[in-house]
Design an enzyme around this catalytic site. Structure first.
Site, mmCIF file in Angstrom:
data_model
loop_
_atom_site.group_PDB
_atom_site.id
_atom_site.type_symbol
_atom_site.label_atom_id
_atom_site.label_comp_id
_atom_site.label_asym_id
_atom_site.label_seq_id
_atom_site.Cartn_x
_atom_site.Cartn_y
_atom_site.Cartn_z
ATOM 1 N N ARG A 22 0.857 -1.188 0.008
ATOM 2 C CA ARG A 22 0.013 0.101 -0.070
ATOM 3 C C ARG A 22 0.782 1.297 0.031
ATOM 4 N NH1 ARG A 22 -0.842 4.828 1.900
ATOM 5 N NH2 ARG A 22 -0.282 3.739 4.329
ATOM 6 N N ASP A 23 1.429 1.757 0.990
ATOM 7 C CA ASP A 23 2.163 2.832 1.425
ATOM 8 C C ASP A 23 3.355 2.866 0.240
ATOM 9 O OD1 ASP A 23 2.759 5.503 2.196
ATOM 10 O OD2 ASP A 23 3.497 4.767 4.127
ATOM 11 N N HIS A 27 4.819 4.295 12.769
ATOM 12 C CA HIS A 27 4.999 4.232 11.380
ATOM 13 C C HIS A 27 5.908 5.453 11.021
ATOM 14 C CE1 HIS A 27 3.133 4.190 7.057
ATOM 15 N NE2 HIS A 27 3.801 5.115 7.161
ATOM 16 N N CYS A 53 4.869 9.525 -0.611
ATOM 17 C CA CYS A 53 3.380 9.925 -0.406
ATOM 18 C C CYS A 53 3.134 11.137 -1.381
ATOM 19 C CB CYS A 53 3.233 10.653 0.882
ATOM 20 S SG CYS A 53 1.590 11.514 1.053
#
Lengths: 291, 291
Positions: free
Chosen positions: B10-11, B203, B236
């Protein structure tokens, strides 16, 4: 207050294939001083045939700026290196052995005991000439060839250096094998042995990404003196795939965030790291300079 | 024993330009499970127009292997994401807000309060459907646009999530601004507030090279649950120059050196990281895999 020993001009450059001129080295050192660095391992008195990048050690020492409060260290691997250093005005002698025979035979073509025996004379002569001596003990946290290096063995070598006259010991993780728990254990062991008699420093590589975690563990254990290299330059000719030293500006950024003073200007260090990338004509490892 | 939540699928992937097929994602996840990973943030139920790499979330969830003891989490940013998640067999809902208006307006086009208000309903409906909810609080250690995010504010948002039914909170350092002293302070504050009632995870991103130092600080403060990403994949779309998550195999290597169990096989993780580099067709950030 953290004492940084900037090793970029020596450990940082020694393994780089691209020749860096004396002019560039002097400018690098001048920029580091302008950013607040007070101690610089500027040169290495090793065989120029083996490490050509360090061949201009004498010339570098002639041309570096002399600034109040700034000290230059030179790396010495053997007696002839000490003889060369004596003819320069290098302030501190960094006398190096690794602590594993397997590694030292490659690095210095001697066993550790042979190296230590020679270094005892080197240290005694340096001290007689009023030069402060730092004993640098490589592979202190493990050897890539022979594995674990017992703390007892590292301490034994340290003792030989201290008895000969070394006033400071630096434990070096030459190939990035240390971990934070081990750092705390080794540092505690040395502190119990020496108390405040001997100043202890740490030298880490970021080979496995643990450089700053190990600096943190060392700081938590009471260490206030760390080697680092601008832009994370570094590597070792006899340590395959060893990447750079702990990056100076990344370490300064960590300590700044933690509210711990380093006496340096982070912005100027980042500018120096970016300048360094231009000189090396490649991307370097430092992280903060990329943000 | 450390609980790793692998966020690579995901990230790690969400911001990569090179399209990664469903087949590749399923193989990635299968390899991670084979290496001992038990919790995987496998998908994100976000707008496929904004994050095309995550468009196949439903298909990924249909095809991942179901293995005893392995749980899949899905990221949920809003109500419609929760509706999509409900139709899959994702095990854990990772419900995300950042904690800074400046960041959240870019990331979710809502203020934090608007996001939290919507998430209260999302959490309540998830809990009613017997789905465990983890509240993930981004920019919890600082915002690249507005600077410091007060711990009180992060705790206030956490409280809203917990009251709505979240059983776990993950504090996320979205752009790598945290430092070890701050990590200890924030974790201590949360622990004083929640005691053992709420499980706390961390995280980190390695943007400034502090990923593992912050994991170490969190571990020392008592945290045993960490997000990480295989090969250090990550970034991101709304965090300029944010580099990857803490690298899974580098973190496992650190804990292994420290004698702390992670339940994973480092060699298989390294093989997966190298396989991942082949899939991405570029050099990734992980360090241990290069040695």
């Amino acid at each position: 207050m953290i004492e940084i020993c900037e090793v970029g001009p020596r450990d940082g450059l020694q393994n780089e294939k691209k020749p860096i001129s004396t002019d560039q080295k002097v400018e690098m050192i001048t920029r580091l001083i302008d950013a607040g660095i007070k101690k610089i391992e500027a040169v290495s008195f090793v065989n120029p045939k083996v490490v050509p990048q360090m061949a201009d050690a004498e010339e570098v020492m002639k041309r570096v700026p002399r600034v109040d409060g700034v000290k230059y260290a030179g790396l010495i691997l053997n007696y002839s290196g000490m003889e060369r250093a004596m003819k320069t005005d290098v302030d501190i002698f960094h006398i190096v052995t690794t602590t594993s025979d397997a590694f030292n035979l490659k690095n210095a073509r001697k066993t550790v005991d042979q190296n230590v025996a020679e270094h005892i004379t080197v240290i005694q002569e340096a001290v007689a000439a009023k030069k402060p001596v730092t004993g640098v003990l490589g592979t202190a946290f493990g050897c890539p060839y022979s594995g674990e290096v017992p703390v007892d063995r590292v301490l034994e070598i340290s003792e030989a250096f201290v008895k000969a006259g070394a006033s400071e010991i630096v434990l070096a993780d030459t190939t990035g094998l240390a971990n934070p728990v081990q750092v705390a254990e080794v540092v505690n062991r040395f502190q119990r042995h020496y108390g405040d008699d001997i100043k202890l420093g740490l030298h880490f590589h970021n080979t496995r990404g643990l450089g700053l975690a190990n600096v943190l563990a060392g700081y938590q254990a009471g260490i206030r003196r760390f080697d680092s290299s601008i832009a994370g330059l570094g590597g070792c000719p006899f340590a395959p795939k060893a990447v750079g030293n702990v990056c100076t500006e990344d370490m300064v950024n960590m300590f700044a965030g933690m509210g711990v003073e380093t006496g340096t200007d982070l912005q100027k260090l980042v500018e120096t790291a970016l300048w360094m990338e231009e000189q090396m004509e490649k991307r370097l490892d430092g992280m903060v300079m990329k943000v």
